[in-house]
Design a protein around this motif. Structure first.
Motif, PDB file in Angstrom:
ATOM      1  N   SER A  44       5.497  -7.777 -27.042  1.00  0.00           N
ATOM      2  CA  SER A  44       6.100  -9.019 -26.542  1.00  0.00           C
ATOM      3  C   SER A  44       5.103 -10.171 -26.586  1.00  0.00           C
ATOM      4  O   SER A  44       5.454 -11.303 -26.954  1.00  0.00           O
TER       5      SER A  44
ATOM      6  N   LEU B 272       6.573 -11.076 -16.336  1.00  0.00           N
ATOM      7  CA  LEU B 272       7.853 -11.157 -17.042  1.00  0.00           C
ATOM      8  C   LEU B 272       8.729 -12.223 -16.394  1.00  0.00           C
ATOM      9  O   LEU B 272       8.620 -12.496 -15.201  1.00  0.00           O
TER      10      LEU B 272
ATOM     11  N   ILE C 155       4.848  -4.408 -23.785  1.00  0.00           N
ATOM     12  CA  ILE C 155       4.270  -5.693 -23.374  1.00  0.00           C
ATOM     13  C   ILE C 155       3.379  -6.261 -24.467  1.00  0.00           C
ATOM     14  O   ILE C 155       3.424  -7.463 -24.763  1.00  0.00           O
TER      15      ILE C 155
ATOM     16  N   GLY D 291      11.630  -0.302 -20.432  1.00  0.00           N
ATOM     17  CA  GLY D 291      11.885  -1.735 -20.531  1.00  0.00           C
ATOM     18  C   GLY D 291      12.636  -2.239 -19.311  1.00  0.00           C
ATOM     19  O   GLY D 291      12.371  -3.333 -18.795  1.00  0.00           O
TER      20      GLY D 291
ATOM     21  N   TYR E 242       4.369 -11.076 -30.460  1.00  0.00           N
ATOM     22  CA  TYR E 242       5.461 -11.756 -31.164  1.00  0.00           C
ATOM     23  C   TYR E 242       6.070 -12.889 -30.354  1.00  0.00           C
ATOM     24  O   TYR E 242       7.064 -13.501 -30.758  1.00  0.00           O
TER      25      TYR E 242
ATOM     26  N   ILE F 138      10.226  -3.687 -32.276  1.00  0.00           N
ATOM     27  CA  ILE F 138       8.797  -3.978 -32.409  1.00  0.00           C
ATOM     28  C   ILE F 138       8.241  -3.321 -33.669  1.00  0.00           C
ATOM     29  O   ILE F 138       7.524  -3.942 -34.457  1.00  0.00           O
TER      30      ILE F 138
ATOM     31  N   ILE G 130       7.837 -13.043 -27.666  1.00  0.00           N
ATOM     32  CA  ILE G 130       9.225 -12.868 -27.252  1.00  0.00           C
ATOM     33  C   ILE G 130       9.301 -11.601 -26.409  1.00  0.00           C
ATOM     34  O   ILE G 130       8.617 -10.623 -26.692  1.00  0.00           O
ATOM     35  N   GLN G 131      10.072 -11.628 -25.324  1.00  0.00           N
ATOM     36  CA  GLN G 131      10.208 -10.435 -24.503  1.00  0.00           C
ATOM     37  C   GLN G 131      11.101  -9.436 -25.239  1.00  0.00           C
ATOM     38  O   GLN G 131      12.316  -9.589 -25.300  1.00  0.00           O
ATOM     39  N   GLU G 132      10.475  -8.433 -25.801  1.00  0.00           N
ATOM     40  CA  GLU G 132      11.169  -7.452 -26.631  1.00  0.00           C
ATOM     41  C   GLU G 132      11.019  -6.074 -26.004  1.00  0.00           C
ATOM     42  O   GLU G 132       9.907  -5.553 -25.900  1.00  0.00           O
ATOM     43  N   TRP G 133      12.127  -5.477 -25.563  1.00  0.00           N
ATOM     44  CA  TRP G 133      12.058  -4.204 -24.859  1.00  0.00           C
ATOM     45  C   TRP G 133      12.681  -3.065 -25.640  1.00  0.00           C
ATOM     46  O   TRP G 133      12.924  -2.004 -25.096  1.00  0.00           O
TER      47      TRP G 133
END
Length: 494
Positions: free
Chosen positions: A304, A234, A301, A67, A307, A317, A309-312
């Motif tokens: 992200s 991103l 990715i 991430g 959903y 997730i 939303i930038q979720e790392w």
């Protein structure tokens, strides 16, 4: 020498000591854990090494690191390629540094003694077996307990509310219970050593393909195709030269393996031949990281995009999925890979190293217990209080162990030319022989290690030298390698 010359010829280049030789060494004051492995105890072949590291790649800290990689300025495709290149670098390190173990059947503690001397081996042994192994063991246990917490919460939502506002140095009661339970499982796996681990990884290996392959397929579908993942842009990305980013990623991945790579002889000592550990480890790491590169980038990715939303955090997730069976299977496998990583890279080496540091009082199993208790007492959840913690941790580990690796490689390949005198290495502890090269301290090794260590961790204290921290393992290992060789050659010429 007491080594049976016939056993030396069994495999070209590899030394297989006889039972008689091992018995002689034992009579000199060495416990079973420190003895070179005889032929009947060399039971790890290509297949064993192929499965050994597969479960050590797919874990929460590694996904967290990816991430961070995505924000360094490379495209998603280049991040994947950088991870694969990193895998080749790790494989080369593991195979090359594992040569001493597979050639002579010696564990890491004796490999260290062959480099630094009997007394000198204590400092690098402490850095690897105590500082790095125990810190990593605690960190992996904590990140694994986060997955366990989500899993328990799916079946028992009220569990997450236990204790109310209770806090034990920053962790709530549910988190503390999950951490304690997961910690105990890892310690018990450590008690079983390599034999239990081989059985464990044999079960885990096919599950990795199924689960992470399935998660990758889901991520590609969720993103609307692989093209959307590879072209994803991103927000908040840094601007860095591509070559620098490649080096940072390579350094970070090697830093993950800095500890198991330094002590890889604890595993290669069991190799049926050097060729087996070479082929097995290379294939294991390359295949594992190829799968990981595609799956980690795609899942992070794809999730992200899906959903919005930038979720790392891969756990967040998974937690969002609607399918309970899929959530359970994914979390269980993540828990298993964390256990595999902890056993191979942390608790087993820590147990051996404590046994080597205090051979009269601590055997392997007692060493595992002591390491486990210490890993609990350092409260590893405090190391993950902010998002940058994992990178600072990797840089420090790389800076501490890179110099040790550099000296080990230079000594074995350039100074000793891959030749270790086992009869002198396993000297009689009741007799004094000042001329024995394996007694005392290798001063040149210490100078090279300490100088390189100070340089490689300098970025942690001086912001202007941050670039050194970002490349801590590479700089530390390279500097120690070159400095040690120069010092040794200078001494020989004097």
């Amino acid at each position: 020498m007491v080594i049976d010359s016939q056993t030396e010829q069994q495999f070209e280049g590899d030394v297989f000591v006889s039972e008689n030789t091992a018995s002689v060494f034992k009579d000199r004051g060495y416990n079973d854990d420190m003895l070179p492995k005889t032929e009947d105890k060399r039971n790890m072949n290509k297949k064993n090494y192929f499965t050994l590291w597969m479960g050590s790649v797919h874990n929460v800290p590694n996904y967290t690191a990816v991430g961070g990689f995505l924000f360094l300025g490379l495209s998603p495709l280049n991040v994947m390629l950088a991870i694969v290149v990193s895998a080749l670098a790790v494989a080369a390190f593991m195979v090359i540094n594992g040569r001493a173990g597979s050639k002579y059947g010696i564990p890491f503690a004796m490999h260290l003694r062959s480099v630094y001397g009997e007394l000198g081996a204590k400092l690098p042994g402490f850095l690897r077996g105590i500082i790095a192994a125990i810190a990593w063991f605690g960190l992996q246990n904590y990140t694994g307990s986060l997955a366990l917490l989500i899993l328990v919460g799916k079946f028992w939502p009220g569990f997450l509310e236990l204790g109310g506002d209770f806090s034990f140095f920053g962790i709530g009661l549910p988190g503390l219970l999950a951490f304690t339970f997961f910690w105990a499982i890892n310690v018990m796996i450590g008690f079983g050593g390599g034999n239990v681990l081989n059985k464990f990884t044999a079960i885990l290996n096919p599950l990795i393909y199924v689960v992470f392959g399935g998660m990758t397929v889901w991520a590609i579908w969720a993103a609307g195709g692989i093209g959307n993942i590879l072209t994803y842009e991103l927000s908040g990305v840094q601007s860095n030269p591509p070559l620098l980013v490649y080096l940072i990623i390579i350094n970070s991945v090697i830093a993950v393996w800095a500890a198991p790579g330094a002590s890889v002889s604890d595993f290669t000592q069991n190799a049926t031949s050097t060729n087996d550990q070479k082929i097995g480890q290379t294939a294991s790491l390359l295949v594992a990281y190829l799968i990981f590169a595609v799956s980690s980038v795609s899942i992070l990715i794809g999730g992200s995009i899906y959903y919005n939303i930038q979720e790392w955090n891969v756990l967040n997730i998974i937690d969002r999925w609607d399918s309970m069976p899929a959530v359970i299977l994914a979390l269980v496998v993540l828990l298993m890979t964390t256990i595999s990583t902890n056993a191979t890279g942390n608790i087993i080496p820590a147990g051996y190293q404590l046994s080597a540091l205090f051979p009269k009082k601590i055997n392997y199993r007692r060493g595992v217990l002591i390491a486990g208790v210490i890993s609990y007492l350092i409260m590893p959840w405090k190391m993950m209080e902010n998002s940058d913690s994992i990178f600072a941790f990797l840089n420090i580990i790389g800076g501490v162990l890179g110099p040790v690796a550099g000296v080990m490689l230079a000594d074995f390949y350039l100074i000793k030319k891959q030749n270790i005198n086992l009869d002198a290495l396993y000297f009689d502890k009741q007799k004094t022989d000042p001329s024995n090269p394996y007694r005392g301290v290798n001063k040149e090794g210490y100078i090279a290690t300490i100088v390189a260590l100070l340089v490689s961790i300098s970025g942690q204290f001086f912001p202007a030298l941050q670039f050194i921290s970002n490349l801590s393992w590479l700089i530390g290992a390279g500097l120690a390698f070159g400095l040690y060789y120069v010092l040794k050659k200078g001494k020989a010429a004097a």
